[in-house]
Design an enzyme around this catalytic site. Structure first.
Site, PDB file in Angstrom:
ATOM      1  CB  THR A  64      -0.959   0.041   1.208  1.00  0.00           C
ATOM      2  OG1 THR A  64      -1.807   1.185   1.085  1.00  0.00           O
ATOM      3  CG2 THR A  64      -0.236   0.105   2.543  1.00  0.00           C
ATOM      4  N   GLY A 110      -2.548   5.869   5.987  1.00  0.00           N
ATOM      5  CA  GLY A 110      -3.715   5.679   6.857  1.00  0.00           C
ATOM      6  C   GLY A 110      -4.108   4.217   6.936  1.00  0.00           C
ATOM      7  CE  LYS A 111      -6.399   1.340   1.096  1.00  0.00           C
ATOM      8  NZ  LYS A 111      -6.108   0.569  -0.137  1.00  0.00           N
ATOM      9  CG  HIS A 153     -14.141  -0.017   5.773  1.00  0.00           C
ATOM     10  ND1 HIS A 153     -13.912   1.014   6.665  1.00  0.00           N
ATOM     11  CD2 HIS A 153     -13.374   0.260   4.691  1.00  0.00           C
ATOM     12  CE1 HIS A 153     -13.066   1.866   6.128  1.00  0.00           C
ATOM     13  NE2 HIS A 153     -12.728   1.435   4.937  1.00  0.00           N
ATOM     14  CD  GLU A 185      -6.168   0.315  -8.606  1.00  0.00           C
ATOM     15  OE1 GLU A 185      -5.133   0.684  -8.020  1.00  0.00           O
ATOM     16  OE2 GLU A 185      -7.309   0.581  -8.218  1.00  0.00           O
ATOM     17  CG  ASP A 205      -8.922  -1.794  -4.403  1.00  0.00           C
ATOM     18  OD1 ASP A 205      -7.816  -1.269  -4.550  1.00  0.00           O
ATOM     19  OD2 ASP A 205      -9.935  -1.426  -5.028  1.00  0.00           O
ATOM     20  CB  SER A 206     -11.040   0.163   0.988  1.00  0.00           C
ATOM     21  OG  SER A 206      -9.931   1.031   0.967  1.00  0.00           O
TER      22      SER A 206
HETATM   23  P1  ITT Z   1      -3.268   1.698  -2.031  1.00  0.00           P
HETATM   24  O1  ITT Z   1      -3.999   1.218  -3.275  1.00  0.00           O
HETATM   25  O2  ITT Z   1      -1.848   2.090  -2.267  1.00  0.00           O
HETATM   26  O3  ITT Z   1      -3.428   0.726  -0.889  1.00  0.00           O
HETATM   27  P2  ITT Z   1      -5.206   3.860  -2.094  1.00  0.00           P
HETATM   28  O4  ITT Z   1      -5.482   5.003  -1.172  1.00  0.00           O
HETATM   29  O5  ITT Z   1      -5.000   4.165  -3.544  1.00  0.00           O
HETATM   30  O6  ITT Z   1      -3.966   3.044  -1.504  1.00  0.00           O
HETATM   31  P3  ITT Z   1      -7.587   2.352  -2.765  1.00  0.00           P
HETATM   32  O7  ITT Z   1      -7.272   2.313  -4.209  1.00  0.00           O
HETATM   33  O8  ITT Z   1      -8.085   1.114  -2.105  1.00  0.00           O
HETATM   34  O9  ITT Z   1      -6.336   2.801  -1.917  1.00  0.00           O
HETATM   35  O10 ITT Z   1      -8.600   3.549  -2.543  1.00  0.00           O
HETATM   36  C1  ITT Z   1      -9.342   3.622  -1.376  1.00  0.00           C
HETATM   37  C2  ITT Z   1      -9.756   5.039  -1.173  1.00  0.00           C
HETATM   38  O11 ITT Z   1     -11.020   5.000  -0.478  1.00  0.00           O
HETATM   39  C3  ITT Z   1      -8.789   5.768  -0.275  1.00  0.00           C
HETATM   40  O12 ITT Z   1      -7.829   6.487  -0.996  1.00  0.00           O
HETATM   41  C4  ITT Z   1      -9.716   6.689   0.499  1.00  0.00           C
HETATM   42  O13 ITT Z   1      -9.956   7.848  -0.260  1.00  0.00           O
HETATM   43  C5  ITT Z   1     -11.010   5.884   0.584  1.00  0.00           C
HETATM   44  N1  ITT Z   1     -11.054   5.095   1.846  1.00  0.00           N
HETATM   45  C6  ITT Z   1     -10.978   3.763   1.989  1.00  0.00           C
HETATM   46  N2  ITT Z   1     -11.009   3.421   3.288  1.00  0.00           N
HETATM   47  C7  ITT Z   1     -11.082   4.573   3.971  1.00  0.00           C
HETATM   48  C8  ITT Z   1     -11.098   4.883   5.348  1.00  0.00           C
HETATM   49  O14 ITT Z   1     -11.033   3.956   6.288  1.00  0.00           O
HETATM   50  N3  ITT Z   1     -11.170   6.173   5.698  1.00  0.00           N
HETATM   51  C9  ITT Z   1     -11.224   7.138   4.758  1.00  0.00           C
HETATM   52  N4  ITT Z   1     -11.191   6.938   3.452  1.00  0.00           N
HETATM   53  C10 ITT Z   1     -11.118   5.649   3.047  1.00  0.00           C
END
Ligand code: ITT
Length: 224
Positions: A17, A21-22, A211, A49, A81-82
């Protein structure tokens, strides 16, 4: 002691990642279970991706591609992925959450929902219903496991800042009952942010609703 794929629980899991934050939340969730979560960084442009409407397909594709970048071939790896799914926008931004956050941000989402207001607080929450969803794919050296988690809630009308990341300044979770299950909009539960978005509460409060935590728990239940 619990074993994961025949190893002791003091295993290192490499988390692919770029989102700090994640990473912090995964470390918080896994630490009490004896896992050390380390960030796996791959060279810029090394992963593609896929264009997919499914969080699960994206997570699995990224995991398969990332295996080539592990420090040892049998190391454990995890990808998440979220996204934020807004009911009134048919699930948008969903799989595009990261891009939408980088472009229009939380303020842009508030503008998109500006017409969804009601004087009745319960109706207001229903009009602005949304959920966070997470899919975590893990490879334990021999097999792949996939965990799913959802956090239902609604979008605030203004920003609550100070904690969290992404859409946390505008995401208000539904209250939880005594068993940790979400209650209908407007019902006060034993676990509540009292209408404050995740951006206005500490990370350990978000943890109760998260989540990400639910997806990790779902995944851990499946591990041998
Ligand atoms: P990686 O793919 O590098 O892990 P990313 O931020 O690009 O990081 P995603 O493609 O999964 O990750 O996008 C998820 C987005 O959804 C993330 O950038 C946030 O904007 C939002 N998101 C997901 N979970 C969240 C959370 O717990 N709190 C706030 N925003 C969240």
């Amino acid at each position: 002691m619990l074993l994961v794929g025949g190893r002791s629980m003091e295993a290192t899991v490499w988390f692919l990642t770029g989102n700090q934050g994640k990473l912090e939340e995964a470390q918080l969730h896994f630490a009490p279970l004896g896992y050390e979560i380390k960030q796996l960084v791959v060279p810029e442009g090394a992963l593609v991706e896929p264009q997919s409407a499914s969080l699960q397909d994206i997570a699995i594709s990224k995991l398969e591609q990332a295996k080539a970048h592990l420090p040892t071939p049998d190391a454990m790896i995890m990808v998440e992925d979220s996204g934020l799914f807004i009911n009134a926008l048919d699930g948008f931004p969903g799989v595009y959450s990261s891009y939408v956050h980088d472009t229009i941000g939380c303020q842009g989402i508030l503008r998109l929902l500006a017409h969804l207001e009601s004087e009745d607080p319960v109706q207001h929450k229903k009009l602005r219903a949304a959920s966070y969803r997470a899919v975590i794919a893990m490879w334990n050296g021999t097999s792949m496991y996939v965990g799913l988690g959802e956090c239902p809630g609604s979008l605030a009308s203004e920003m609550h800042e100070g904690h969290g990341f992404g859409y946390d300044p505008i995401f208000v979770p539904l209250d939880l009952d005594d068993f940790g299950q979400p209650l209908p909009a407007g019902e006060l539960g034993s676990t509540s942010t009292h209408g404050t978005a995740f951006g206005g509460v500490e990370i350990d409060i978000k943890h109760h609703f998260s989540h990400r935590r639910r997806a990790l728990e779902n995944l851990l239940e499946q591990l041998p």
